[in-house]
Design a protein around this motif. Structure first.
Motif, PDB file in Angstrom:
ATOM      1  N   ILE A  41     -40.649   4.195 -30.089  1.00  0.00           N
ATOM      2  CA  ILE A  41     -40.294   4.783 -28.802  1.00  0.00           C
ATOM      3  C   ILE A  41     -40.943   6.152 -28.679  1.00  0.00           C
ATOM      4  N   LEU A  42     -41.736   6.328 -27.634  1.00  0.00           N
ATOM      5  CA  LEU A  42     -42.380   7.600 -27.328  1.00  0.00           C
ATOM      6  C   LEU A  42     -41.826   8.088 -25.997  1.00  0.00           C
ATOM      7  N   THR A  43     -41.158   9.232 -26.022  1.00  0.00           N
ATOM      8  CA  THR A  43     -40.467   9.742 -24.834  1.00  0.00           C
ATOM      9  C   THR A  43     -41.093  11.042 -24.346  1.00  0.00           C
ATOM     10  N   ASN A  44     -41.333  11.112 -23.051  1.00  0.00           N
ATOM     11  CA  ASN A  44     -41.754  12.362 -22.419  1.00  0.00           C
ATOM     12  C   ASN A  44     -40.488  13.174 -22.161  1.00  0.00           C
ATOM     13  N   LEU A  45     -40.253  14.191 -22.994  1.00  0.00           N
ATOM     14  CA  LEU A  45     -39.039  14.987 -22.872  1.00  0.00           C
ATOM     15  C   LEU A  45     -39.030  15.819 -21.601  1.00  0.00           C
ATOM     16  N   THR A  46     -40.201  16.020 -21.010  1.00  0.00           N
ATOM     17  CA  THR A  46     -40.320  16.831 -19.797  1.00  0.00           C
ATOM     18  C   THR A  46     -39.914  16.058 -18.551  1.00  0.00           C
ATOM     19  N   THR A  47     -40.258  14.763 -18.500  1.00  0.00           N
ATOM     20  CA  THR A  47     -40.041  13.986 -17.275  1.00  0.00           C
ATOM     21  C   THR A  47     -39.098  12.798 -17.447  1.00  0.00           C
ATOM     22  N   GLY A  48     -38.867  12.349 -18.686  1.00  0.00           N
ATOM     23  CA  GLY A  48     -38.025  11.183 -18.909  1.00  0.00           C
ATOM     24  C   GLY A  48     -38.777   9.876 -18.972  1.00  0.00           C
ATOM     25  N   GLU A  49     -40.089   9.879 -18.716  1.00  0.00           N
ATOM     26  CA  GLU A  49     -40.887   8.665 -18.875  1.00  0.00           C
ATOM     27  C   GLU A  49     -40.964   8.308 -20.364  1.00  0.00           C
TER      28      GLU A  49
ATOM     29  N   CYS B  89     -55.982  13.467 -18.354  1.00  0.00           N
ATOM     30  CA  CYS B  89     -55.579  12.406 -17.432  1.00  0.00           C
ATOM     31  C   CYS B  89     -54.573  12.915 -16.395  1.00  0.00           C
ATOM     32  N   GLU B  90     -54.777  12.558 -15.146  1.00  0.00           N
ATOM     33  CA  GLU B  90     -53.872  12.979 -14.066  1.00  0.00           C
ATOM     34  C   GLU B  90     -52.724  11.985 -13.879  1.00  0.00           C
ATOM     35  N   ASP B  91     -52.934  10.736 -14.250  1.00  0.00           N
ATOM     36  CA  ASP B  91     -51.900   9.710 -14.133  1.00  0.00           C
ATOM     37  C   ASP B  91     -50.899   9.888 -15.277  1.00  0.00           C
ATOM     38  N   PRO B  92     -49.647  10.258 -14.988  1.00  0.00           N
ATOM     39  CA  PRO B  92     -48.686  10.535 -16.062  1.00  0.00           C
ATOM     40  C   PRO B  92     -48.365   9.322 -16.924  1.00  0.00           C
ATOM     41  N   HIS B  93     -48.489   8.121 -16.357  1.00  0.00           N
ATOM     42  CA  HIS B  93     -48.198   6.921 -17.129  1.00  0.00           C
ATOM     43  C   HIS B  93     -49.386   6.511 -17.991  1.00  0.00           C
ATOM     44  N   MET B  94     -50.593   6.677 -17.462  1.00  0.00           N
ATOM     45  CA  MET B  94     -51.780   6.416 -18.260  1.00  0.00           C
ATOM     46  C   MET B  94     -51.882   7.427 -19.407  1.00  0.00           C
ATOM     47  N   ARG B  95     -51.391   8.614 -19.153  1.00  0.00           N
ATOM     48  CA  ARG B  95     -51.343   9.642 -20.194  1.00  0.00           C
ATOM     49  C   ARG B  95     -50.539   9.150 -21.396  1.00  0.00           C
ATOM     50  N   LEU B  96     -49.455   8.437 -21.127  1.00  0.00           N
ATOM     51  CA  LEU B  96     -48.632   7.884 -22.202  1.00  0.00           C
ATOM     52  C   LEU B  96     -49.318   6.719 -22.902  1.00  0.00           C
TER      53      LEU B  96
ATOM     54  N   LEU C 221     -45.308  16.341 -29.771  1.00  0.00           N
ATOM     55  CA  LEU C 221     -46.697  16.435 -29.328  1.00  0.00           C
ATOM     56  C   LEU C 221     -46.716  17.082 -27.955  1.00  0.00           C
ATOM     57  N   THR C 222     -47.399  18.210 -27.841  1.00  0.00           N
ATOM     58  CA  THR C 222     -47.511  18.914 -26.561  1.00  0.00           C
ATOM     59  C   THR C 222     -48.938  18.815 -26.054  1.00  0.00           C
ATOM     60  N   LEU C 223     -49.111  18.325 -24.833  1.00  0.00           N
ATOM     61  CA  LEU C 223     -50.421  18.282 -24.191  1.00  0.00           C
ATOM     62  C   LEU C 223     -50.576  19.552 -23.364  1.00  0.00           C
ATOM     63  N   LYS C 224     -51.634  20.296 -23.621  1.00  0.00           N
ATOM     64  CA  LYS C 224     -51.731  21.669 -23.103  1.00  0.00           C
ATOM     65  C   LYS C 224     -51.938  21.748 -21.591  1.00  0.00           C
ATOM     66  N   LYS C 225     -52.750  20.864 -21.036  1.00  0.00           N
ATOM     67  CA  LYS C 225     -53.057  20.970 -19.605  1.00  0.00           C
ATOM     68  C   LYS C 225     -51.825  20.708 -18.749  1.00  0.00           C
ATOM     69  N   SER C 226     -51.086  19.662 -19.068  1.00  0.00           N
ATOM     70  CA  SER C 226     -49.896  19.309 -18.281  1.00  0.00           C
ATOM     71  C   SER C 226     -48.647  20.012 -18.792  1.00  0.00           C
ATOM     72  N   GLY C 227     -48.662  20.405 -20.072  1.00  0.00           N
ATOM     73  CA  GLY C 227     -47.500  21.057 -20.659  1.00  0.00           C
ATOM     74  C   GLY C 227     -46.389  20.108 -21.065  1.00  0.00           C
ATOM     75  N   VAL C 228     -46.602  18.798 -20.921  1.00  0.00           N
ATOM     76  CA  VAL C 228     -45.548  17.845 -21.273  1.00  0.00           C
ATOM     77  C   VAL C 228     -45.357  17.795 -22.779  1.00  0.00           C
ATOM     78  N   VAL C 229     -44.125  17.545 -23.187  1.00  0.00           N
ATOM     79  CA  VAL C 229     -43.775  17.447 -24.601  1.00  0.00           C
ATOM     80  C   VAL C 229     -43.316  16.020 -24.879  1.00  0.00           C
ATOM     81  N   LEU C 230     -43.933  15.395 -25.863  1.00  0.00           N
ATOM     82  CA  LEU C 230     -43.620  14.014 -26.212  1.00  0.00           C
ATOM     83  C   LEU C 230     -42.898  13.963 -27.558  1.00  0.00           C
TER      84      LEU C 230
END
Length: 462
Positions: free
Chosen positions: A247-255, A118-125, A212-221
């Protein structure tokens, strides 16, 4: 409209946990004291009503003599953490260990493929949050899984390209670590349960750290789940609730995602219901989410006030798969697969949960054998502890290493274990070899999680 996470009194998870764990309405409870002679115990009927407390008290899984004996033992532990200090009868167990139950989260891992692509960072969550919620269908089961033996493992393959390994890394306190990975994600958890026994119920605090790390975006949740409560564990129909915030936090972006699990109210009002929002880094709501944690979750884009965007629709993101009818242990089809060798690698570690003789006996319906095998495993575990202390040795897990990191949770600090990569090397070695010491063919070995092998055998062949 204010964000749902802000509408609930004390909705901030770290600030309000203490109040959410005990928020069941007192009007739906009734003491059985005086009716049945058990001082201070309460039967809570999730369908509501108080006039049927005595009837409800007779609907438990216990025989009268078992109930009397168990309560006589357990009344001394009211208010205590009973995670590992009490030997429980096998009649309340399911034929699965905590390590296997940890793997049940993998059932709907297709949601992580969607999140990763997913390209939408919020839909990804939205996808990731729905994935975490999907586990609660399994958590509602009222049977207790076996506590793993120190050194016990569980392996899972043959599902969505995932390699899953879990290991019991500590006995006191009981702690498990797990690592799962495929082409889309990496999942790591250090888990420790803390409990509080309240007589006819148990509060369960999920102390742990999840990444939880998503490989394509590299974000860590990072996930902080709500606590759970098992009601009517001695009297009445046992049922589980999980009131509070997830609570699920994107440690990479703060979302982040904040979802509120409604406590069960009068006549079952609010039971299973979940609602909340996906927030951007500026804490503005972007998507609302709602549903029932035992059935489905939906989402809809919203404006900065939390109102649905005009012209948008509420869409379903996850729905629980159909489950077998009248299954004895309330298992899903996926849970049965986890208990079978269909999800095992060709050659299985002899420490695998599938091989536990007490678990196998319970699965076959032999409670007497299950109880005796469970006792023997626990006795050997205690003997190994004494040997370790006599030798002044420290236990060292095989597949996870203890780090210097201390994780902070709402219920206390946590020692963090990290996957060391040795399992991946070992599995590659096994797969490329016809015969490797300590590895045997699936379903042809004796359960062996032991650190020392100079003890008499305490288990039978699976």
């Amino acid at each position: 409209m204010a964000p749902v996470g802000d509408q609930k009194p004390g909705s901030g998870f770290f600030a309000s946990f203490a109040s959410t764990i005990s928020s069941f309405g007192s009007a739906m409870s009734k003491s059985v004291n005086g009716m049945l002679g058990y001082e201070g115990l309460e039967v809570i009927n999730p369908e509501g009503g108080t006039e049927d407390a005595e009837v409800e008290a007779q609907k438990g899984r216990w025989k009268q003599e078992d109930r009397d004996s168990f309560w006589k033992m357990m009344q001394n532990y009211v208010g205590a953490d009973v995670t590992s200090v009490v030997t429980l009868p096998v009649l309340i167990f399911e034929p699965m260990t905590m390590l296997q139950k940890m793997a049940e989260l993998m059932e709907y891992s297709h949601l992580l493929e969607l999140a990763d692509e997913c390209e939408d960072p919020h839909m990804r969550l939205v996808y990731a949050a729905a994935w975490f919620i999907s586990l609660y269908y399994a958590i509602q089961r009222t049977w207790k899984p076996f506590n793993p033996i120190l050194g016990e493992t569980y392996e899972m393959v043959n599902h969505c390209g995932i390699t899953f390994i879990a290991e019991q890394v500590s006995h006191h306190p009981p702690m498990s670590a797990a690592h799962a990975e495929n082409e889309h994600f990496v999942y790591d958890i250090t888990s420790k349960l803390k409990t509080k026994f309240l007589g006819n119920s148990v509060d369960i605090y999920p102390v742990g750290r999840t990444r939880l790390t998503l490989k394509k975006s590299g974000v860590v949740l990072d996930l902080v789940p709500p606590p759970s409560k098992a009601n009517n564990i001695i009297f009445g129909r046992t049922w589980v609730d999980s009131p509070g915030d997830m609570i699920l936090t994107n440690l990479t972006t703060g979302e982040k995602v904040v979802l509120y699990f409604q406590p069960c109210g009068w006549f079952g009002a609010g039971r299973f219901e979940v609602d909340g929002y996906v927030y951007n880094a500026e804490e503005e709501p972007k998507y609302l989410m709602s549903g029932k944690w035992n059935e489905f979750m939906s989402y809809q884009p919203c404006d900065s006030e939390g109102e649905p965007t005009p012209g948008s629709e509420l869409k379903e993101v996850w729905r629980a798969a159909e489950a077998p009818k009248n299954d004895k242990f309330q298992y899903t089809y996926f849970a049965h697969k986890l208990n079978s060798f269909d999800t095992a690698p060709k050659k299985l570690l002899p420490s695998d949960s599938r091989l536990r003789p007490d678990r196998v006996a319970l699965e076959q319906g032999d409670l007497s054998k299950a109880g005796s095998e469970k006792s023997r495993l626990e006795e050997r575990q205690r003997a190994e502890k004494k040997t370790r202390e006599a030798k002044k040795e420290q236990y060292k897990p095989k597949w996870f290493d203890l780090t210097n990191e201390i994780g902070s949770t709402p219920w206390g600090d946590l020692e963090v274990y990290k996957y060391n990569g040795e399992y991946e090397k070992r599995r590659a070695e096994v797969d490329n070899s016809d015969s490797v010491e300590e590895e045997t063919e699936t379903n042809s070995t004796e359960f062996n999680p032991w650190q020392y092998n100079d003890f008499p055998s305490s288990s039978s062949h699976a």
